[in-house]
Write an enzyme that holds these catalytic residues in place. Structure first.
Site, mmCIF file in Angstrom:
data_model
loop_
_atom_site.group_PDB
_atom_site.id
_atom_site.type_symbol
_atom_site.label_atom_id
_atom_site.label_comp_id
_atom_site.label_asym_id
_atom_site.label_seq_id
_atom_site.Cartn_x
_atom_site.Cartn_y
_atom_site.Cartn_z
ATOM 1 C CG HIS A 151 -0.110 0.112 2.512
ATOM 2 N ND1 HIS A 151 0.219 1.315 3.081
ATOM 3 C CD2 HIS A 151 0.451 -0.839 3.279
ATOM 4 C CE1 HIS A 151 0.934 1.108 4.159
ATOM 5 N NE2 HIS A 151 1.096 -0.200 4.306
ATOM 6 C CG HIS A 159 12.117 -4.875 -13.912
ATOM 7 N ND1 HIS A 159 12.986 -5.562 -14.729
ATOM 8 C CD2 HIS A 159 11.284 -5.821 -13.400
ATOM 9 C CE1 HIS A 159 12.687 -6.848 -14.712
ATOM 10 N NE2 HIS A 159 11.661 -7.036 -13.913
HETATM 11 O O1 JB2 Z 1 18.730 -2.427 -26.514
HETATM 12 C C1 JB2 Z 1 18.426 -3.613 -26.459
HETATM 13 C C2 JB2 Z 1 17.443 -4.186 -27.332
HETATM 14 N N1 JB2 Z 1 16.699 -3.682 -28.326
HETATM 15 C C3 JB2 Z 1 15.965 -4.704 -28.794
HETATM 16 N N2 JB2 Z 1 18.974 -4.447 -25.542
HETATM 17 C C4 JB2 Z 1 18.620 -5.755 -25.426
HETATM 18 N N3 JB2 Z 1 19.196 -6.506 -24.490
HETATM 19 N N4 JB2 Z 1 17.730 -6.340 -26.275
HETATM 20 C C5 JB2 Z 1 17.144 -5.549 -27.202
HETATM 21 N N5 JB2 Z 1 16.241 -5.835 -28.144
HETATM 22 C C6 JB2 Z 1 15.629 -7.136 -28.391
HETATM 23 O O2 JB2 Z 1 14.977 -7.561 -27.201
HETATM 24 C C7 JB2 Z 1 16.645 -8.228 -28.723
HETATM 25 O O3 JB2 Z 1 16.895 -8.289 -30.123
HETATM 26 C C8 JB2 Z 1 15.945 -9.483 -28.222
HETATM 27 O O4 JB2 Z 1 15.096 -10.063 -29.187
HETATM 28 C C9 JB2 Z 1 15.117 -8.965 -27.047
HETATM 29 C C10 JB2 Z 1 15.778 -9.254 -25.717
HETATM 30 O O5 JB2 Z 1 15.595 -10.629 -25.469
HETATM 31 P P1 JB2 Z 1 16.302 -11.451 -24.274
HETATM 32 O O6 JB2 Z 1 15.641 -12.771 -24.232
HETATM 33 O O7 JB2 Z 1 17.777 -11.356 -24.459
HETATM 34 O O8 JB2 Z 1 15.999 -10.611 -22.967
HETATM 35 P P2 JB2 Z 1 14.630 -10.064 -22.421
HETATM 36 O O9 JB2 Z 1 14.812 -8.601 -22.294
HETATM 37 O O10 JB2 Z 1 13.469 -10.505 -23.217
HETATM 38 O O11 JB2 Z 1 14.523 -10.731 -20.978
HETATM 39 C C11 JB2 Z 1 15.427 -10.405 -19.941
HETATM 40 O O12 JB2 Z 1 14.744 -9.683 -18.922
HETATM 41 C C12 JB2 Z 1 13.632 -10.381 -18.339
HETATM 42 C C13 JB2 Z 1 12.970 -9.467 -17.336
HETATM 43 C C14 JB2 Z 1 15.959 -11.738 -19.392
HETATM 44 O O13 JB2 Z 1 16.939 -11.478 -18.431
HETATM 45 C C15 JB2 Z 1 14.830 -12.532 -18.781
HETATM 46 O O14 JB2 Z 1 15.325 -13.717 -18.197
HETATM 47 C C16 JB2 Z 1 14.106 -11.696 -17.724
HETATM 48 N N6 JB2 Z 1 12.980 -12.431 -17.187
#
Ligand code: JB2
Length: 206
Positions: free
Chosen positions: A134, A143
């Site tokens: 609350h 985040h």
């Molecule tokens: O600036 C960028 C960006 N722009 C586009 N930085 C990053 N890291 N990624 C970028 N992208 C796109 O987002 C990438 O091309 C990729 O397709 C996607 C990031 O995917 P990834 O599976 O590497 O991370 P995520 O951000 O989806 O998930 C992270 O954060 C979550 C909260 C992971 O650490 C997860 O395990 C976590 N649950």
């Protein structure tokens, strides 16, 4: 219920979680922007790739940042006209008080709780199983990672990550662009830009 189709920005692992929440809440995911020509979220055919992330995201779509990394999210925030943000996505297995306020472009994940009179800013991410008690006030692009707990009346500044399983005691004030490490126990205020970890809490950057 807002039935405007949503375009995701980023199509990796976090986007899979976002997509599930959109579908489970009865809303429609239209497509995904990603510079990767084959992003992970598109592999099961539930959402299609729209193309690379545009330099300025001001098209007619309803948008949600679906990248997890806080610094990447911050860069994307600067490229989006806030009027284009989707109404907040709340997983049906989340609990959100009627008196809580959730900003546009936000996700409240499965099992998360946002209690009475709490406020989550634009682009908020209250991830799986996180608890925002609350009267908490979260700025833009905060985040709260899976399983983290913010006690009552905690304030968190813009672009701050509260890591997985961290605990923040009631009334603590956390600044902007901070990183609170996974499992940290935060018993006192944290200044802007700080990186803190552990229990007892250690400051890696102040
Ligand atoms: O600036 C960028 C960006 N722009 C586009 N930085 C990053 N890291 N990624 C970028 N992208 C796109 O987002 C990438 O091309 C990729 O397709 C996607 C990031 O995917 P990834 O599976 O590497 O991370 P995520 O951000 O989806 O998930 C992270 O954060 C979550 C909260 C992971 O650490 C997860 O395990 C976590 N649950």
């Amino acid at each position: 219920m807002d039935h405007t189709p949503i375009n995701l920005i980023g199509g990796g692992g976090h986007a899979k979680v976002v997509l599930d929440a959109i579908i489970a809440s009865g809303r429609i995911a239209h497509g995904v922007y990603d510079d990767d020509p084959s992003p992970a979220v598109c592999t099961n055919g539930r959402v299609r790739l729209l193309g690379a992330i545009p330099a300025v995201l001001d098209d007619d779509a309803s948008l949600l940042i679906a990248v997890g990394a806080i610094d990447a999210r911050e860069r994307l925030v600067a490229r989006i006209d806030p009027v284009r943000l989707c109404a907040p996505v709340v997983h049906p297995a989340a609990t959100v008080s009627p008196s809580a306020r959730i900003g546009r472009g936000s996700l409240v994940g499965a099992g998360a709780v946002v209690h009475a009179d709490a406020a989550v800013g634009l682009h908020g991410l209250v991830n799986t199983g996180a608890i925002v008690e609350h009267d908490c006030v979260l700025g833009e692009n905060v985040h709260v990672a899976p399983g983290a707990v913010l006690g009552g009346g905690v304030t968190v500044g813009d672009h701050t990550l509260v890591g997985i399983g961290a605990c923040v005691l009631p009334g603590v004030r956390i600044g902007t662009q901070c990183t609170i490490g996974a499992g940290a126990v935060v018993i006192g205020d944290v200044g802007d830009g700080a990186v803190v970890v552990g229990n007892p809490l250690r400051t890696l950057r102040s």
